[in-house]
Write a protein that holds these residues in place. Structure first.
Motif, mmCIF file in Angstrom:
data_model
loop_
_atom_site.group_PDB
_atom_site.id
_atom_site.type_symbol
_atom_site.label_atom_id
_atom_site.label_comp_id
_atom_site.label_asym_id
_atom_site.label_seq_id
_atom_site.Cartn_x
_atom_site.Cartn_y
_atom_site.Cartn_z
ATOM 1 N N TRP A 237 -2.383 1.923 -1.324
ATOM 2 C CA TRP A 237 -2.730 0.571 -0.937
ATOM 3 C C TRP A 237 -3.532 0.130 -2.059
ATOM 4 C CZ3 TRP A 237 -8.110 0.300 -0.081
ATOM 5 C CH2 TRP A 237 -8.775 1.236 0.251
ATOM 6 N N PHE B 124 6.144 -5.316 -4.736
ATOM 7 C CA PHE B 124 6.097 -3.844 -4.504
ATOM 8 C C PHE B 124 6.911 -3.195 -5.726
ATOM 9 C CE2 PHE B 124 8.412 0.001 -2.995
ATOM 10 C CZ PHE B 124 7.269 0.772 -2.588
ATOM 11 N N ILE C 291 1.904 -4.714 -2.653
ATOM 12 C CA ILE C 291 2.009 -4.087 -1.257
ATOM 13 C C ILE C 291 2.057 -2.401 -2.027
ATOM 14 C CG2 ILE C 291 3.348 -3.607 0.432
ATOM 15 C CD1 ILE C 291 2.335 -6.597 0.172
ATOM 16 N N TRP D 192 4.421 -0.699 2.981
ATOM 17 C CA TRP D 192 6.005 -0.660 2.750
ATOM 18 C C TRP D 192 6.631 0.317 3.949
ATOM 19 C CZ3 TRP D 192 7.973 -4.438 -0.065
ATOM 20 C CH2 TRP D 192 9.285 -4.270 -0.451
ATOM 21 N N HIS E 88 -1.256 -1.219 -11.991
ATOM 22 C CA HIS E 88 -1.656 -0.713 -10.560
ATOM 23 C C HIS E 88 -3.123 -0.130 -10.719
ATOM 24 C CE1 HIS E 88 2.345 -1.447 -9.357
ATOM 25 N NE2 HIS E 88 2.770 -0.663 -9.968
ATOM 26 N N GLU F 275 -1.399 -6.429 4.050
ATOM 27 C CA GLU F 275 -0.412 -6.283 2.883
ATOM 28 C C GLU F 275 0.748 -6.530 3.875
ATOM 29 O OE1 GLU F 275 -0.381 -2.585 0.823
ATOM 30 O OE2 GLU F 275 -2.514 -2.754 0.075
ATOM 31 N N THR G 233 12.318 -4.103 4.185
ATOM 32 C CA THR G 233 11.196 -4.589 4.959
ATOM 33 C C THR G 233 11.591 -5.479 6.234
ATOM 34 O OG1 THR G 233 11.186 -6.654 3.696
ATOM 35 C CG2 THR G 233 9.698 -4.674 3.029
#
Lengths: 100, 977
Positions: free
Chosen positions: B616, B643, B826, B831, B599, B632, B793
């Motif tokens: 983000w 994610f 994402i 999210w 990340h 995203e 989602t």
């Protein structure tokens, strides 16, 4: 700071390593569906809030993870009995309660 | 006491004249010696005015030399850091110290604020309450804040180390004066571990300045010998410059030890100490007397004058008058005369004194006046003389110093922290604690004892009791006694507004009179209304005099009036010492996702959600948060996103009774869950409030995986375990929190299945074989693999888990994507907005401490359950059935924004103040729908679909329409793809 010896792992632990679980001997109604509103709310909310000897639940949360029972004086923090969860408190009365 | 010139005597005291120390006072160079405190060094250099009082900016001199001094607050910069306010008597002098006055402007000795003598009536008792009501307090606050307080932090970082230590001893001895040392000596050879704590830099206590002979030795030599003996005994320690700051339940103490080197306080240790037994030998401090103009610089406690002469080798004045209500003043007169100070007179409030003292005064040629009252002082910036009313008429004396002795105040603070009750002893004119906490004993001045022989006897008895041995014989003592004390009386023939009680907070006898007139006759009310005893000295010199005046004015005894509560700390300690090493990155440990490095490489902007989670991702097409979040979200809706949900709770529940066990926790019946299936539900507490939500997967017979929310994983596992142990101990169930053992990477979007296919799993992932709300186990390149087809989602979504050590490999593999493209990374914000569009609740945001399953639309599920589950019974209590409860609904903007936290105003209201009927729990601009949406808990919300409501947030109002909480794909078609 309260120091208790866990009756399961036998380690002496300080308050910071333990979790307090409130009064012991709170009985969940056997069949909640038939318990009256009064019975159920007594179970949920009513505690003795004793100033003096109180039977409590404690958890050896930073140790072996077991819940156990303690009889503690809520003013002096003197400890009278420490039991495994399935053991019953013995009915002791110390003559000189003032010594607490 | 004159303003200039050295007051240092050629000899005497426990300072080392061969080791001079340079320091500055308000920029002016001065010199003291090793062994000086800042107070003794300043007085030796002729500093008479050390600060200004709190309200009236009256000049203030040194009144005492320890924690009890109300006046001498200074700021100090030493080689190790800056201390914005400390009492000069509590700071040992060190080379290069820069000392400044903290009150008075432009300087303590010439203070423009003293012209606020003009403001005198303004600052009477209760002035905060009476004066600053209109228009409101905030109008006055900046002015008051600027004018008051002691010292200013300068923002610099200390190099002084702050350490935390933990210790346990058999016996804690508080104080290394004669009583404490005798107690410790009595414990030598007992085999007990003993810690003697002394707040001063030298042991000895009053033996440093009182005339005494013990066992044929000078008192201080006796003390030093014992201190050496203690240090040489294994298991015994004596810590000087160590304040016992607080006493807590079960004999836990907070000690603060200052580690002092040649250049100041190099470190401070915050010691948490557990002691099986305590011997309290904290001593007593002297009290001043009440008379006209008694706040003038040059007025000093009699014991402090003796100490200056004998401990520090300083003669504070040339011509001294002594005013006393007991024998302490007489001893000061003799000590002063012996040090070359001319004693002008001894003024005793009593009608007579000890014959032996009278004879000595006569021999020294000191005039003595009994039943004398000071009615006026002649003083500008320095004391010049005083007027005395005596039974034989008015007399005037010229002097530059006045020593006062009004009796003793035992330092009972620590015992009172533990709940011991202070009891007024009328014969001794002091509060003592006859009943001590369990395991405590007391000896010496703190018990009210003023005889050295008696104090040593008490100590040896206490030591004997602690060590369960015979008491050692009390040593032979030759020392003067202090005799009886006269009662504290209201000074007669002087206006009440000239008699000062609290010198730090400027509380006068007239203020106590006002308080009584306005019926503030309880001590706690008096304290708050007048600020008596609320200063940094905690009223050590002022409380008892104030109570005595309150008793006098209300026609009560002091025993009826009582005393205010003692609370920790006994004296100020540094915030930095309390913090210790807990600053910056060390405040709390951080939790990192197992694929954290990936990340970071991808340019994530992190947020702390208990775990460090990407909020983000910076990308070439997204350099700001709003753009990134919108892109995203678009990726998930139209293509595919990836994610990291590794923080999601994972609790395995196994065993023959696992199904029945889980069924007792969830609103949905988990007992009917088939292997390979997943079910979403909420869990209640016994009060019927939603405690957690999540999915439960049945991995096989007797094997379940519960997925509590990220922040709740440990708590839910502990919750399961507590019920298992305490309510259903015979259940054949094991609970294991495996949250950190497995990573969990979600792929979501229309192309999610294509990305999952990249892993080439060894099970069928076709839509027909692997349906929504199902779970599969298999392997990925020999690594255990778990995939749940669930959705947060609203899109087709797979949650892919492998053991955490393969998290980076899994994430990188999925991120590469397939021939059609790579999924977009994402963050949390996108999210959460995706789930908001779908109307899925976010526990803790969309629920609160009153939200039950009915309020989030799960009433039908509850109704279906025949058997019991935790909290079910509470759902039929009257409060649960009330139709006033806030129900979760959707909001669509009519005008303006929908902001989380906005209040929903009652119908007909356009702006607060007015009744509100709920609040917005989540809100955002929905890029998918093209307008703002939100979720809200609103009273009777289910029945109000279509109604328009007014929202209020941060001074702005907006309008919104109540809708269903599901904004996106209400038919769930996208989940079935």
């Amino acid at each position: 700071m309260i120091l208790l010896r866990c009756p399961y792992c036998r380690e002496m632990r300080s308050e910071a390593e333990l979790t307090w679980g409130g009064e012991a001997g709170i009985m969940r109604p056997a069949d909640p569906a038939i318990a009256s509103d009064t019975e159920w709310t007594e179970y949920l909310f009513m505690r003795t809030n004793t100033k003096g000897w109180l039977q409590e639940q404690w958890c050896c949360s930073a140790g072996c993870g077991q819940w156990f029972k303690v009889e503690r004086h809520t003013v002096s923090h003197q400890i009278r009995q420490i039991l495994r969860f399935d053991e019953a408190f013995s009915d002791v009365t110390i003559a000189q309660e003032g010594a607490a | 006491m004159s303003l200039t010139g050295s007051k240092r005597r050629a000899s005497g005291g426990h300072i080392d004249r061969s080791r001079p120390i340079s320091f500055t006072w308000n920029g002016k160079k001065m010199q003291g010696f090793e062994g000086d405190s800042l107070a003794s060094a300043l007085i030796a250099n002729g500093v008479g005015i050390v600060g200004r009082s709190f309200k009236y900016h009256r000049p203030r001199g040194f009144m005492a030399l320890g924690a009890e001094d109300p006046n001498a607050m200074v700021s100090v910069r030493d080689a190790h850091g800056y201390t914005p306010s400390i009492r000069a008597g509590q700071m040992p002098l060190a080379e290069g110290m820069e000392v400044r006055s903290v009150t008075g402007w432009p300087s303590a000795s010439f203070d423009i604020g003293a012209l606020a003598g003009l403001g005198k009536p303004f600052f009477g008792a209760g002035f905060y309450y009476k004066t600053m009501m209109w228009p409101n307090w905030s109008w006055f606050e900046p002015i008051v804040r600027r004018a008051t307080g002691f010292g200013r932090p300068d923002g610099s970082k200390e190099s002084r180390a702050a350490q935390h230590q933990y210790q346990a001893v058999d016996v804690l001895v508080v104080g290394a004066g004669p009583a404490g040392l005798a107690a410790a000596q009595g414990l030598i050879g007992s085999g007990l571990s003993v810690l003697v704590a002394e707040q001063e830099q030298r042991p000895g206590g009053s033996l440093l300045w009182e005339e005494a002979e013990i066992d044929g030795k000078p008192g201080i030599a006796w003390a030093q010998d014992i201190a050496k003996e203690i240090k040489a005994t294994p298991g015994m320690q004596i810590l000087t410059s160590t304040l016992v700051a607080a006493a807590y339940d079960t004999n836990i103490f907070t000690l603060v030890q200052s580690v002092i080197d040649a250049r100041g306080i190099a470190a401070e240790r915050h010691i948490t100490l557990h002691a099986k037994q305590v011997i309290l030998a904290s001593g007593a401090v002297e009290r001043p007397l009440l008379f006209a103009d008694n706040d003038r610089p040059g007025v000093m406690l009699a014991g402090a004058v003796r100490r200056l002469i004998r401990d520090y080798g300083v003669a504070p004045c040339k011509q001294l008058v002594v005013k006393t209500s007991n024998d302490s003043g007489w001893l000061t007169a003799f000590a002063a005369q012996d040090a070359g100070i001319k004693v002008v007179a001894i003024l005793d409030t009593r009608p007579r004194a000890e014959a032996v003292h009278l004879a000595q005064a006569e021999a020294l040629g000191i005039p003595v006046v009994f039943e004398a009252a000071i009615t006026a002082m002649k003083a500008g910036r320095q004391l010049r003389g005083l007027t005395v009313s005596t039974p034989s008429g008015v007399r005037k004396f010229a002097c530059d110093g006045l020593a006062v002795a009004g009796g003793w105040t035992p330092l009972i603070h620590l015992a009172c922290h533990r709940g011991a009750k202070p009891v007024w002893n009328d014969a001794l004119q002091m509060f003592t604690v006859p009943e001590l906490p369990q395991g405590w004993q007391a000896s010496g001045g703190v018990t009210g004892c003023t005889s050295l022989t008696e104090a040593l006897g008490q100590s040896l008895q206490a030591a004997a009791k602690s060590s369960q041995r015979q008491a050692k014989a009390t040593p032979l003592v030759k020392a003067p006694a202090f005799g009886g004390v006269s009662l504290i009386r209201r000074p007669s023939g002087v206006p009440a507004n000239k008699v000062w009680i609290d010198h730090q907070n400027d509380v006068k006898l007239s203020d106590v009179e006002i308080a009584v007139r306005e019926n503030y006759v309880s001590v706690e009310h008096l304290k708050r209304y007048t600020t008596l005893g609320m200063g940094t000295d905690q009223g050590r010199t002022s409380n008892v005099n104030g109570l005595a005046m309150l008793a006098h004015l209300t026609g009560r005894e002091i025993s009826e009036v009582g005393i205010t509560t003692f609370r920790p700390m006994v004296s100020a300690i540094r915030m930095g010492t309390i913090a210790g090493g807990h600053e910056g990155d060390l405040i709390a440990p951080r939790r990192y996702l197992p694929a954290d490095a990936v990340h970071r490489r991808l340019g994530a902007d992190f947020e702390d959600f208990g775990w460090q989670r990407p909020d983000w991702y910076h990308r070439p097409d997204a350099s700001d948060r709003d753009t990134a979040v919108a892109l995203e979200m678009a990726a998930v809706r139209s293509d595919v996103g990836i994610f990291d949900g590794s923080s999601l709770g994972k609790v395995e529940v196994t065993g023959p009774d696992a199904a029945a066990f889980l069924a007792r926790f969830y609103v949905s019946d988990m007992a009917t869950l088939k292997p390979g299936s997943v079910r979403y539900s909420v869990m209640l507490n016994e009060e019927g409030v939603i405690y957690d939500d999540g999915v439960v997967a049945c991995l096989g017979p007797n094997h379940y995986l519960a997925g509590p929310t990220s922040g709740h994983a440990e708590a839910v596992a502990a919750h399961f375990e507590r019920w298992r142990q305490t309510e259903w101990p015979s259940s054949r169930v094991a609970v294991g929190n495996v949250t950190s053992n497995w990573c969990s990477i979600a792929v979501a979007g229309p192309r999610a299945r294509h990305i999952l296919a990249v892993l080439n799993p060894d099970f069928d992932i076709s839509p027909a074989a692997f349906k929504h709300m199902q779970v599969r186990e298999g392997s990925w390149q020999g690594i255990p693999l778990r995939v749940a087809r669930v959705s947060f989602t609203g899109e087709l979504q797979f949650e892919i888990s492998v053991p955490s050590r393969y998290a980076e490999a899994l994430y990188e593999t999925l991120l590469k994507g397939d021939a059609a493209g790579a999924p977009r990374a994402i963050g949390m914000e996108a999210w959460l907005r995706l789930r908001l569009e779908k109307g899925y609740i976010h526990l803790g945001s969309d629920t609160n401490g009153r939200t039950g399953p009915t309020e989030v639309g799960m009433a039908a599920l509850v109704a279906k359950r025949q058997d019991d589950f935790i909290g079910k019974r509470s759902l039929t209590l009257p409060f649960a059935l009330s139709d006033e409860r806030e129900q979760l609904v959707g909001l669509v903007a009519v005008s303006g924004k929908i902001e989380a936290g906005a209040r929903v105003l009652a119908p007909g209201c356009t702006a607060p103040p007015c009744k509100t009927e709920g609040y917005v729990t989540s809100g955002c601009d929905s890029p998918t729908l093209g307008h703002p949406i939100g979720l809200a808990l609103i009273e009777r919300g289910f029945a109000r679909q279509g109604e328009e409501v007014t929202l209020y947030s941060n001074g702005r109002t907006s309008r919104a329409r109540i809708t269903s909480p599901v904004f996106y794909d209400p038919e769930n078609e996208r989940l079935r793809q």
